[in-house]
Design a protein around this motif. Structure first.
Motif, PDB file in Angstrom:
ATOM      1  N   LYS A 171       0.754  -0.774   0.325  1.00 51.28           N
ATOM      2  CA  LYS A 171       0.063  -0.261  -0.264  1.00 51.28           C
ATOM      3  C   LYS A 171       0.791   1.124  -0.122  1.00 51.28           C
ATOM      4  CE  LYS A 171      -4.083   1.854   2.124  1.00 51.28           C
ATOM      5  NZ  LYS A 171      -3.474   2.925   3.683  1.00 51.28           N
ATOM      6  N   GLN A 217      -8.298  -8.537  -2.935  1.00 50.61           N
ATOM      7  CA  GLN A 217      -8.129  -7.527  -2.282  1.00 50.61           C
ATOM      8  C   GLN A 217      -9.629  -6.661  -2.189  1.00 50.61           C
ATOM      9  OE1 GLN A 217      -5.943  -5.937  -0.571  1.00 50.61           O
ATOM     10  NE2 GLN A 217      -4.607  -7.328  -0.831  1.00 50.61           N
ATOM     11  N   SER A 261      -3.648   2.536  -3.494  1.00 47.72           N
ATOM     12  CA  SER A 261      -4.426   1.070  -2.557  1.00 47.72           C
ATOM     13  C   SER A 261      -3.982  -0.621  -3.522  1.00 47.72           C
ATOM     14  CB  SER A 261      -5.607   1.366  -2.327  1.00 47.72           C
ATOM     15  OG  SER A 261      -6.252   0.530  -3.280  1.00 47.72           O
ATOM     16  N   GLN A 262      -3.203  -1.869  -2.698  1.00 50.51           N
ATOM     17  CA  GLN A 262      -2.824  -3.271  -2.865  1.00 50.51           C
ATOM     18  C   GLN A 262      -4.235  -3.506  -4.445  1.00 50.51           C
ATOM     19  OE1 GLN A 262      -2.465  -4.599   0.737  1.00 50.51           O
ATOM     20  NE2 GLN A 262      -0.337  -5.201   0.453  1.00 50.51           N
TER      21      GLN A 262
END
Length: 128
Positions: free
Chosen positions: A47, A82, A51-52
């Motif tokens: 991150k 995710q 964002s991931q």
């Protein structure tokens, strides 16, 4: 018993298993390279400003564009892990198809959808 488990796994799950096994063999033979590669990719997917989840969608789009089937499956799973919705994944691969044309669209409407179905828990026997 192991053979029966393999027969129950989908082609998508088998491809993930093949990738993991291949990576394991590579790591045994080339531990320094594997360690550095893994550290690099972990840093890239950590991150940050993105964002991931966003990073997995980008990686999926690149995978679809480059027609890398193992990465398509791997990053579809990453998107699902995710928390990406089916609509988010399809929108991301739609953008890829707009850029990548027919070749990207063919992967988006086949392998990505198959991977989402198999890896989203609908009949998946593979442990995450």
């Amino acid at each position: 018993m192991e053979q029966q488990q393999q027969q129950n796994q989908s082609a998508v799950e088998m491809a993930l298993l093949e990738y993991k096994e291949g990576l394991g063999h590579f790591t045994e033979k080339m531990p320094d390279i594997a360690k550095k590669y893994n550290a690099f990719t972990e840093a890239c997917f950590a991150k940050g400003k993105l964002s991931q989840k966003e990073k997995q969608m980008i990686a999926l789009g690149i995978s679809v564009f480059s027609q890398d089937e193992y990465c398509i499956i791997y990053h579809t799973k990453g998107c699902l892990d995710q928390g990406c919705t089916e609509d988010e994944i399809l929108e991301a691969v739609g953008v890829t198809a707009a850029f990548g044309g027919g070749a990207a669209m063919s992967q988006a409407v086949t392998l990505v959808q198959e991977a989402m179905t198999d890896l989203s828990g609908k009949g998946s026997q593979m442990q995450q």
